[in-house]
Motif scaffolding. Structure first.
Motif, PDB file in Angstrom:
ATOM      1  N   GLU A   5      25.857  38.579  30.148  1.00 39.42           N
ATOM      2  CA  GLU A   5      26.584  39.500  30.522  1.00 39.42           C
ATOM      3  C   GLU A   5      25.841  38.824  31.929  1.00 39.42           C
ATOM      4  O   GLU A   5      25.192  39.525  32.591  1.00 39.42           O
ATOM      5  CB  GLU A   5      25.740  40.475  30.042  1.00 39.42           C
ATOM      6  N   ARG A   6      26.910  39.234  32.857  1.00 43.48           N
ATOM      7  CA  ARG A   6      27.007  38.446  34.223  1.00 43.48           C
ATOM      8  C   ARG A   6      25.902  38.296  34.790  1.00 43.48           C
ATOM      9  O   ARG A   6      24.673  38.455  36.037  1.00 43.48           O
ATOM     10  CB  ARG A   6      27.397  40.215  35.102  1.00 43.48           C
ATOM     11  N   SER A  22      29.660  35.319  31.886  1.00 45.73           N
ATOM     12  CA  SER A  22      29.705  36.202  30.592  1.00 45.73           C
ATOM     13  C   SER A  22      31.015  35.805  29.843  1.00 45.73           C
ATOM     14  O   SER A  22      31.467  35.010  29.473  1.00 45.73           O
ATOM     15  CB  SER A  22      30.539  37.489  31.248  1.00 45.73           C
ATOM     16  N   PHE A  23      29.568  35.401  28.677  1.00 43.15           N
ATOM     17  CA  PHE A  23      30.731  35.520  27.797  1.00 43.15           C
ATOM     18  C   PHE A  23      30.012  35.631  26.356  1.00 43.15           C
ATOM     19  O   PHE A  23      28.971  35.934  26.148  1.00 43.15           O
ATOM     20  CB  PHE A  23      30.954  33.419  26.842  1.00 43.15           C
ATOM     21  N   GLU A  24      30.197  35.219  25.189  1.00 43.38           N
ATOM     22  CA  GLU A  24      30.051  35.709  24.092  1.00 43.38           C
ATOM     23  C   GLU A  24      30.287  34.222  22.469  1.00 43.38           C
ATOM     24  O   GLU A  24      31.732  34.137  22.665  1.00 43.38           O
ATOM     25  CB  GLU A  24      30.684  37.770  23.309  1.00 43.38           C
ATOM     26  N   VAL A  25      30.075  34.841  21.812  1.00 46.17           N
ATOM     27  CA  VAL A  25      29.287  33.231  20.852  1.00 46.17           C
ATOM     28  C   VAL A  25      28.977  33.837  19.631  1.00 46.17           C
ATOM     29  O   VAL A  25      28.469  34.023  19.675  1.00 46.17           O
ATOM     30  CB  VAL A  25      28.597  31.874  20.956  1.00 46.17           C
ATOM     31  N   ASN A  26      29.824  33.843  18.968  1.00 43.39           N
ATOM     32  CA  ASN A  26      29.632  34.384  17.355  1.00 43.39           C
ATOM     33  C   ASN A  26      28.864  33.540  16.520  1.00 43.39           C
ATOM     34  O   ASN A  26      29.125  32.344  16.401  1.00 43.39           O
ATOM     35  CB  ASN A  26      31.167  35.297  16.368  1.00 43.39           C
ATOM     36  N   THR A  27      28.248  33.983  15.466  1.00 41.17           N
ATOM     37  CA  THR A  27      28.195  33.708  14.483  1.00 41.17           C
ATOM     38  C   THR A  27      28.627  32.182  13.568  1.00 41.17           C
ATOM     39  O   THR A  27      29.832  33.450  13.326  1.00 41.17           O
ATOM     40  CB  THR A  27      26.731  33.912  13.056  1.00 41.17           C
ATOM     41  N   GLY A  28      28.387  31.104  13.254  1.00 49.74           N
ATOM     42  CA  GLY A  28      29.478  30.177  12.459  1.00 49.74           C
ATOM     43  C   GLY A  28      30.719  29.593  13.823  1.00 49.74           C
ATOM     44  O   GLY A  28      31.242  29.101  13.282  1.00 49.74           O
ATOM     45  N   GLU A  29      30.507  30.483  15.209  1.00 50.43           N
ATOM     46  CA  GLU A  29      31.674  29.736  15.867  1.00 50.43           C
ATOM     47  C   GLU A  29      30.671  28.261  17.115  1.00 50.43           C
ATOM     48  O   GLU A  29      29.503  28.214  17.431  1.00 50.43           O
ATOM     49  CB  GLU A  29      31.439  30.801  17.058  1.00 50.43           C
ATOM     50  N   THR A  30      31.335  27.097  17.393  1.00 56.20           N
ATOM     51  CA  THR A  30      31.210  26.278  18.827  1.00 56.20           C
ATOM     52  C   THR A  30      31.999  26.491  19.655  1.00 56.20           C
ATOM     53  O   THR A  30      33.175  26.309  19.821  1.00 56.20           O
ATOM     54  CB  THR A  30      31.530  24.956  18.031  1.00 56.20           C
ATOM     55  N   LEU A  31      31.177  27.096  20.698  1.00 54.48           N
ATOM     56  CA  LEU A  31      31.663  27.167  21.643  1.00 54.48           C
ATOM     57  C   LEU A  31      31.290  25.857  23.084  1.00 54.48           C
ATOM     58  O   LEU A  31      30.165  25.419  22.880  1.00 54.48           O
ATOM     59  CB  LEU A  31      31.774  28.538  23.163  1.00 54.48           C
ATOM     60  N   SER A  56      19.839  37.311  37.874  1.00 47.34           N
ATOM     61  CA  SER A  56      20.028  38.839  37.584  1.00 47.34           C
ATOM     62  C   SER A  56      21.083  38.287  36.495  1.00 47.34           C
ATOM     63  O   SER A  56      21.217  37.203  36.183  1.00 47.34           O
ATOM     64  CB  SER A  56      21.252  39.569  38.835  1.00 47.34           C
ATOM     65  N   GLY A  57      21.537  39.641  35.281  1.00 44.12           N
ATOM     66  CA  GLY A  57      22.325  39.085  34.390  1.00 44.12           C
ATOM     67  C   GLY A  57      21.189  39.672  33.477  1.00 44.12           C
ATOM     68  O   GLY A  57      19.995  39.414  33.021  1.00 44.12           O
ATOM     69  N   ASN A  58      21.560  39.371  32.029  1.00 45.33           N
ATOM     70  CA  ASN A  58      21.474  39.789  30.699  1.00 45.33           C
ATOM     71  C   ASN A  58      21.834  38.295  29.832  1.00 45.33           C
ATOM     72  O   ASN A  58      23.040  38.300  29.871  1.00 45.33           O
ATOM     73  CB  ASN A  58      21.829  40.889  29.957  1.00 45.33           C
TER      74      ASN A  58
END
Ligand SMILES: Nc1ncnc2c1ncn2[C@@H]1O[C@H](COP(=O)(O)OP(=O)(O)OP(=O)(O)O)[C@@H](O)[C@H]1O
Length: 328
Positions: A5-6, A22-31, A56-58
């Protein structure tokens, strides 16, 4: 699951290396983190593994902020593959692969079994290489040992920094193929850094394209190609556009445009359900036997002309839809 996150990071010179990522990667996914040199890919990966602290950011791994997790157990839950494989030269192949299981105090038999299973899966004969030293292996074999080591304790997260970067194109393609078909990664959250566009298209469920430290677009290969967010994204793929488009479009997507040729005699080659137009073209131009595609339980015989026509018709549909979306 991994979530950023940011996230921001500047080094001593004050120039941002990573800006507002910022991005999100789900379980089982390849980013795949893809981008030009110096675009912030490695810095992003290293922040996820806490090798670098963000300004900064999370960053969350498996639902928990990484900076509050106990560092040793946190790192053991993450497999990390380096470009230069990072193997210990004075450890045998088996000792290299077994490092994390040994740290986790698995019993000797369990470690040995795990090493052998992984070696078999990665096409490294245990009879030949179990007791060998890294320098006795080829580059591609060393890379596979590095991958086996990262997978040894079955971590839920796998981070890979240019894992196939040091290999020649032929070895690279074959190690990549082995990686793609490995059942071990199907339930993991994987982030891979590369600047190789073809590799990103082959291995990424989604691609995060970066430039100058910032994310330009995150999406499936087809989304980046057919619906680019800006001129940078459009230009980035321009040189290899046709090849990438053939790679990004699955046969299943253009099924309704494929000519309905009946199946030929048995003993022919059949493409898997998730095959791309590119894989079909490769088969059609190299296989000595008729090439088929199994769709919804029905076998269709493919031909080059029919395939290209179906692909073109699909693209026209996208263009028309894109135009009508832009016009509305
Ligand atoms: N330890 C560091 N000290 C100072 N600057 C750094 C450091 N690490 C990276 N940088 C700078 O941060 C920016 C991003 O670097 P990074 O290595 O993340 O890019 P990259 O996209 O992985 O590049 P490449 O594909 O060439 O490896 C670059 O300008 C780089 O010079």
């Amino acid at each position: 699951m991994i979530k950023l996150e940011r996230v921001n990071k500047s080094f001593q010179n004050g120039k941002p290396a990573v800006s507002d990522v910022s991005f999100e990667v789900n379980t089982g996914e390849t980013l795949v983190l893809l981008g030009t040199s110096g675009s912030g890919k490695t810095t992003t990966l290293r922040m996820i593994n806490r090798l670098i602290a963000p300004d900064s950011g999370n960053i969350y791994v498996n639902g928990e902020a990484v900076n509050i997790q106990e560092i040793t157990s946190f790192r053991r839950n993450i497999g990390y593959v380096l470009q230069d494989n990072g193997l210990f030269p004075h450890y045998t192949v088996a000792e290299n692969i077994g490092i994390v299981p040994a740290l986790l105090k698995w019993d000797k038999k369990r470690i040995e079994d795990r090493i052998r299973v992984l070696m078999e899966k990665l096409h490294l004969s245990p009879a030949e290489y179990y007791d060998a030293y890294p320098q006795q292996l080829s580059g591609g074999q060393q890379q596979r040992v590095g991958l086996a080591r990262a997978l040894a304790a079955d971590p839920p997260v796998l981070l890979m920094d240019e894992p196939f970067g040091a290999l020649d194109p032929v070895t690279r393609a074959s190690v990549r193929k082995q990686f793609r078909t490995l059942d071990e990664i199907s339930n993991k959250t994987v982030i891979m850094v590369t600047h190789d566009v073809q590799e990103a298209f082959e291995l990424g469920d989604r691609i995060c394209l970066m430039d100058k430290g910032a994310v330009q677009q995150t999406g499936t290969p087809a989304e980046l190609l057919f619906f680019p967010a800006n001129d940078f994204v459009r230009q980035f793929f321009q040189d290899q556009r046709l090849l990438l488009e053939l790679n990004a479009v699955k046969l299943a997507t253009i099924l309704s445009w494929l000519p309905d040729h009946p199946a030929a005699h048995p003993g022919t080659s059949t493409l898997p359900e998730d095959a791309s137009c590119w894989e079909a073209m490769q088969q059609l131009t190299t296989a000595a036997v008729p090439v088929h595609y199994m769709a919804n339980g029905r076998l269709i015989r493919l031909d080059t002309g029919g395939l290209m026509q179906a692909f073109t018709q699909y693209k026209q549909t996208i263009d028309n839809n894109g135009r009508s979306t832009r016009l509305s």
